[in-house]
Design an enzyme around this catalytic site. Structure first.
Site, PDB file in Angstrom:
ATOM      1  N   PRO A  26       0.474  -4.270   9.833  1.00 55.06           N
ATOM      2  CA  PRO A  26       1.029  -3.085  10.482  1.00 55.06           C
ATOM      3  C   PRO A  26       0.230  -1.817  10.241  1.00 55.06           C
ATOM      4  CG  PRO A  26       2.354  -3.697   8.583  1.00 55.06           C
ATOM      5  CD  PRO A  26       1.386  -4.825   8.828  1.00 55.06           C
ATOM      6  N   ASN A  27       0.167  -1.039  11.294  1.00 50.55           N
ATOM      7  CA  ASN A  27      -0.437   0.308  11.312  1.00 50.55           C
ATOM      8  C   ASN A  27      -1.961   0.290  11.256  1.00 50.55           C
ATOM      9  OD1 ASN A  27       2.132   1.694  11.340  1.00 50.55           O
ATOM     10  ND2 ASN A  27       2.353   1.009   9.223  1.00 50.55           N
ATOM     11  N   GLU A  86      -7.467 -11.479  -0.030  1.00 55.90           N
ATOM     12  CA  GLU A  86      -6.724 -10.256   0.295  1.00 55.90           C
ATOM     13  C   GLU A  86      -7.686  -9.076   0.282  1.00 55.90           C
ATOM     14  OE1 GLU A  86      -3.546  -9.544  -2.453  1.00 55.90           O
ATOM     15  OE2 GLU A  86      -3.358  -7.452  -1.859  1.00 55.90           O
ATOM     16  N   HIS A 140      -8.205  -4.721   1.198  1.00 54.81           N
ATOM     17  CA  HIS A 140      -7.637  -3.404   1.505  1.00 54.81           C
ATOM     18  C   HIS A 140      -8.760  -2.402   1.648  1.00 54.81           C
ATOM     19  CE1 HIS A 140      -3.606  -4.809   0.675  1.00 54.81           C
ATOM     20  NE2 HIS A 140      -4.112  -5.429  -0.375  1.00 54.81           N
ATOM     21  N   LEU A 141      -8.595  -1.500   2.592  1.00 48.94           N
ATOM     22  CA  LEU A 141      -9.562  -0.410   2.755  1.00 48.94           C
ATOM     23  C   LEU A 141      -9.533   0.508   1.541  1.00 48.94           C
ATOM     24  CD1 LEU A 141      -8.283   0.027   6.299  1.00 48.94           C
ATOM     25  CD2 LEU A 141     -10.720  -0.202   5.914  1.00 48.94           C
ATOM     26  N   SER A 142      -8.331   0.874   1.127  1.00 46.67           N
ATOM     27  CA  SER A 142      -8.173   1.807   0.010  1.00 46.67           C
ATOM     28  C   SER A 142      -8.017   1.032  -1.294  1.00 46.67           C
ATOM     29  CB  SER A 142      -6.943   2.689   0.249  1.00 46.67           C
ATOM     30  OG  SER A 142      -5.763   1.901   0.265  1.00 46.67           O
ATOM     31  N   ASN A 171      -5.546  -8.455   5.503  1.00 50.17           N
ATOM     32  CA  ASN A 171      -5.041  -7.145   5.095  1.00 50.17           C
ATOM     33  C   ASN A 171      -3.646  -7.039   5.694  1.00 50.17           C
ATOM     34  OD1 ASN A 171      -4.387  -4.534   4.516  1.00 50.17           O
ATOM     35  ND2 ASN A 171      -6.264  -3.623   5.350  1.00 50.17           N
ATOM     36  N   ARG A 219      -5.412   7.406  11.739  1.00 54.52           N
ATOM     37  CA  ARG A 219      -4.372   7.317  10.732  1.00 54.52           C
ATOM     38  C   ARG A 219      -4.900   7.819   9.378  1.00 54.52           C
ATOM     39  NH1 ARG A 219      -2.473   1.758   7.691  1.00 54.52           N
ATOM     40  NH2 ARG A 219      -0.856   2.745   6.439  1.00 54.52           N
ATOM     41  N   ARG A 275      -3.510   4.288  -6.203  1.00 50.30           N
ATOM     42  CA  ARG A 275      -2.567   5.034  -5.352  1.00 50.30           C
ATOM     43  C   ARG A 275      -1.149   4.961  -5.949  1.00 50.30           C
ATOM     44  NH1 ARG A 275      -3.415   3.470   0.734  1.00 50.30           N
ATOM     45  NH2 ARG A 275      -2.107   5.332   0.957  1.00 50.30           N
ATOM     46  N   ALA A 291       1.229  -2.632   4.537  1.00 46.01           N
ATOM     47  CA  ALA A 291       2.364  -2.395   3.631  1.00 46.01           C
ATOM     48  C   ALA A 291       3.130  -3.674   3.299  1.00 46.01           C
ATOM     49  CB  ALA A 291       3.300  -1.364   4.247  1.00 46.01           C
ATOM     50  N   TYR A 318      -8.100   6.558   4.824  1.00 41.62           N
ATOM     51  CA  TYR A 318      -8.663   5.341   5.423  1.00 41.62           C
ATOM     52  C   TYR A 318      -9.984   5.556   6.164  1.00 41.62           C
ATOM     53  CZ  TYR A 318      -4.037   3.594   4.291  1.00 41.62           C
ATOM     54  OH  TYR A 318      -2.898   3.243   3.617  1.00 41.62           O
TER      55      TYR A 318
END
Ligand code: DQA
Length: 144
Positions: A10-11, A98, A100-102, A74, A18, A107, A77, A23
């Protein structure tokens, strides 16, 4: 040639606009194109799928069985909330990396938990679009 699925949740379709401070400005189309190009370099067939729906991710994971040798995922959330997606990866018994960009560990606390990590070969986070490329290399090495 091995075939892999690059699956986005999602997103991530909104990448580019975004929260660019988190990101960056790379779009999902840019990521998909980079993954396809890298697939040609390393000799892997790449299929890219994105959905905003938890059940859509579950169904894409189910459909990967028998079609793809592994996943780069990815889950956005849903990484932090979805037992269903974790169960889907465990159920198909395909190796998954798995990404993730960030850097989710740098975080908010709620991003430090990944249900998905329990069923993945490993996790790569914090390198922007390059996380996907590293994830592909890791998956390819795992499959070899
Ligand atoms: C993300 C990190 C998640 O916490 C977040 O919900 C996302 C993107 C990343 O790629 O950095 O949607 O998966």
């Amino acid at each position: 040639m091995a075939s892999i699925l690059v699956l986005n949740g999602p997103n991530l379709n909104l990448l580019g606009t975004r929260q660019p401070e988190v990101y960056g400005t790379t779009t999902l189309a840019d990521i998909d194109a980079a993954c396809r190009a890298h697939g040609q370099t390393i000799g892997v067939d790449v299929t890219c799928v994105q959905t905003n729906f938890e059940g859509g991710l579950v169904e894409a994971i189910h459909a990967a069985k028998g079609t793809h040798a592994g996943l780069v995922i990815n889950a956005g959330a849903y990484t932090h909330t979805s037992i269903a997606i974790m169960d889907a990866v465990a159920s198909v018994e395909l190796p998954a990396v798995e990404v993730h960009l960030s850097n989710i560990h740098a975080r908010e606390d709620f991003r430090h938990t990944s249900y998905l990590a329990r069923v993945c070969v490993g996790q790569i986070a914090g390198f922007g679009m390059h996380s996907y490329i590293l994830g592909m290399d890791a998956l390819k090495a795992h499959l070899a």
